[in-house]
Design a protein around this motif. Sequence first.
Motif, PDB file in Angstrom:
ATOM      1  N   THR A 195       0.153  -5.882  11.445  1.00 49.43           N
ATOM      2  CA  THR A 195      -0.432  -4.785  10.647  1.00 49.43           C
ATOM      3  C   THR A 195       0.589  -4.257   9.650  1.00 49.43           C
ATOM      4  N   PHE A 196       1.829  -4.082  10.113  1.00 49.83           N
ATOM      5  CA  PHE A 196       2.881  -3.561   9.229  1.00 49.83           C
ATOM      6  C   PHE A 196       3.090  -4.489   8.046  1.00 49.83           C
ATOM      7  N   LEU A 197       3.114  -5.806   8.314  1.00 47.68           N
ATOM      8  CA  LEU A 197       3.329  -6.770   7.234  1.00 47.68           C
ATOM      9  C   LEU A 197       2.142  -6.793   6.268  1.00 47.68           C
ATOM     10  N   TRP A 198       0.897  -6.620   6.807  1.00 48.50           N
ATOM     11  CA  TRP A 198      -0.270  -6.549   5.920  1.00 48.50           C
ATOM     12  C   TRP A 198      -0.166  -5.323   4.995  1.00 48.50           C
ATOM     13  N   ILE A 199       0.263  -4.185   5.580  1.00 49.97           N
ATOM     14  CA  ILE A 199       0.400  -2.966   4.766  1.00 49.97           C
ATOM     15  C   ILE A 199       1.460  -3.185   3.685  1.00 49.97           C
ATOM     16  N   LYS A 200       2.569  -3.836   4.052  1.00 48.96           N
ATOM     17  CA  LYS A 200       3.615  -4.085   3.059  1.00 48.96           C
ATOM     18  C   LYS A 200       3.122  -5.043   1.973  1.00 48.96           C
ATOM     19  N   ALA A 201       2.342  -6.066   2.362  1.00 45.84           N
ATOM     20  CA  ALA A 201       1.795  -7.001   1.359  1.00 45.84           C
ATOM     21  C   ALA A 201       0.862  -6.256   0.403  1.00 45.84           C
ATOM     22  N   LEU A 202      -0.012  -5.386   0.952  1.00 44.27           N
ATOM     23  CA  LEU A 202      -0.932  -4.626   0.092  1.00 44.27           C
ATOM     24  C   LEU A 202      -0.158  -3.634  -0.783  1.00 44.27           C
ATOM     25  N   HIS A 203       0.971  -3.149  -0.251  1.00 43.33           N
ATOM     26  CA  HIS A 203       1.835  -2.256  -1.037  1.00 43.33           C
ATOM     27  C   HIS A 203       2.405  -2.997  -2.245  1.00 43.33           C
ATOM     28  N   ILE A 204       2.914  -4.192  -2.007  1.00 43.80           N
ATOM     29  CA  ILE A 204       3.530  -4.956  -3.106  1.00 43.80           C
ATOM     30  C   ILE A 204       2.470  -5.395  -4.124  1.00 43.80           C
TER      31      ILE A 204
ATOM     32  N   SER B  11      -3.354   3.288  -4.788  1.00 45.60           N
ATOM     33  CA  SER B  11      -3.168   2.385  -3.638  1.00 45.60           C
ATOM     34  C   SER B  11      -1.675   2.134  -3.371  1.00 45.60           C
ATOM     35  N   SER B  12      -0.819   2.201  -4.409  1.00 41.80           N
ATOM     36  CA  SER B  12       0.638   2.109  -4.183  1.00 41.80           C
ATOM     37  C   SER B  12       1.097   3.282  -3.328  1.00 41.80           C
ATOM     38  N   LEU B  13       0.559   4.482  -3.655  1.00 40.64           N
ATOM     39  CA  LEU B  13       0.914   5.692  -2.895  1.00 40.64           C
ATOM     40  C   LEU B  13       0.360   5.618  -1.472  1.00 40.64           C
ATOM     41  N   LEU B  14      -0.882   5.109  -1.333  1.00 41.61           N
ATOM     42  CA  LEU B  14      -1.509   5.025  -0.005  1.00 41.61           C
ATOM     43  C   LEU B  14      -0.718   4.083   0.907  1.00 41.61           C
ATOM     44  N   PHE B  15      -0.503   2.835   0.453  1.00 42.93           N
ATOM     45  CA  PHE B  15       0.183   1.872   1.315  1.00 42.93           C
ATOM     46  C   PHE B  15       1.673   2.188   1.429  1.00 42.93           C
ATOM     47  N   GLY B  16       2.289   2.730   0.351  1.00 40.78           N
ATOM     48  CA  GLY B  16       3.683   3.165   0.441  1.00 40.78           C
ATOM     49  C   GLY B  16       3.815   4.312   1.421  1.00 40.78           C
ATOM     50  N   GLY B  17       2.828   5.240   1.378  1.00 46.52           N
ATOM     51  CA  GLY B  17       2.836   6.372   2.304  1.00 46.52           C
ATOM     52  C   GLY B  17       2.697   5.921   3.753  1.00 46.52           C
ATOM     53  N   LEU B  18       1.841   4.899   3.992  1.00 46.84           N
ATOM     54  CA  LEU B  18       1.696   4.372   5.355  1.00 46.84           C
ATOM     55  C   LEU B  18       3.004   3.739   5.825  1.00 46.84           C
TER      56      LEU B  18
END
Length: 148
Positions: free
Chosen positions: A8-17, A68-75
């Motif tokens: 999950t963490f890696l998916w969030i980081k991928a969506l962040h990038i 979405s950068s703020l959302l996934f960066g915030g997560l």
Amino acid sequence: MIEFSGTTFLWIKALHIISVIAWMAGLLYLPRLFVYHTDAAIGSQMSETFKVMERRLLRAIMNPAMLSSLLFGGLLLASSHTDWTEGWLHIKLLCVAGLLALHMMMAGWRRAFAEDRNAHPQKFFRYANEAPTLLMVAIVIMAVLRPF
Ligand code: HEM
């Protein structure tokens, strides 16, 4: 602190990038449109076309990508991986605040062009175009190398 599973963490980081790539594309392209827009006569077909391009770039790409950068960066920030004492994170978030300020300024410049009241010369937007590049370079070096 949220404890995400490894995947999950890696998916969030991928969506962040993915989000920051789309956001950066807009932050680098919009000032370039402003550079050419300063050459177009008020009321001309060219100027009206630039207005449509600038509005669509900001509203359809940059605003959602920033959110979405703020959302996934915030997560990522809220995850148990984050060590708030690390200097790289402070420098990175300072540079991100700079990108957010630039985004807001670009929204204001876009509105000035849309209302045919832009007061900035072409050279101003050429310099403005460099600022997101410099911030992006600093952010990626901090996020990947974490020098301190
Ligand atoms: C919008 C606000 C942002 C927040 C809150 C944020 C937060 C974070 C956090 C906490 C991490 C570390 C995840 C970990 O512990 O592995 C991270 C990773 C990353 N961020 Fe951001 N970030 C933001 C914007 C950006 C921007 C604008 C860029 C690029 C221009 C960026 C590029 C990266 C990269 C490349 C990574 C992965 C680094 C790696 O794992 O090697 N971030 N972000």
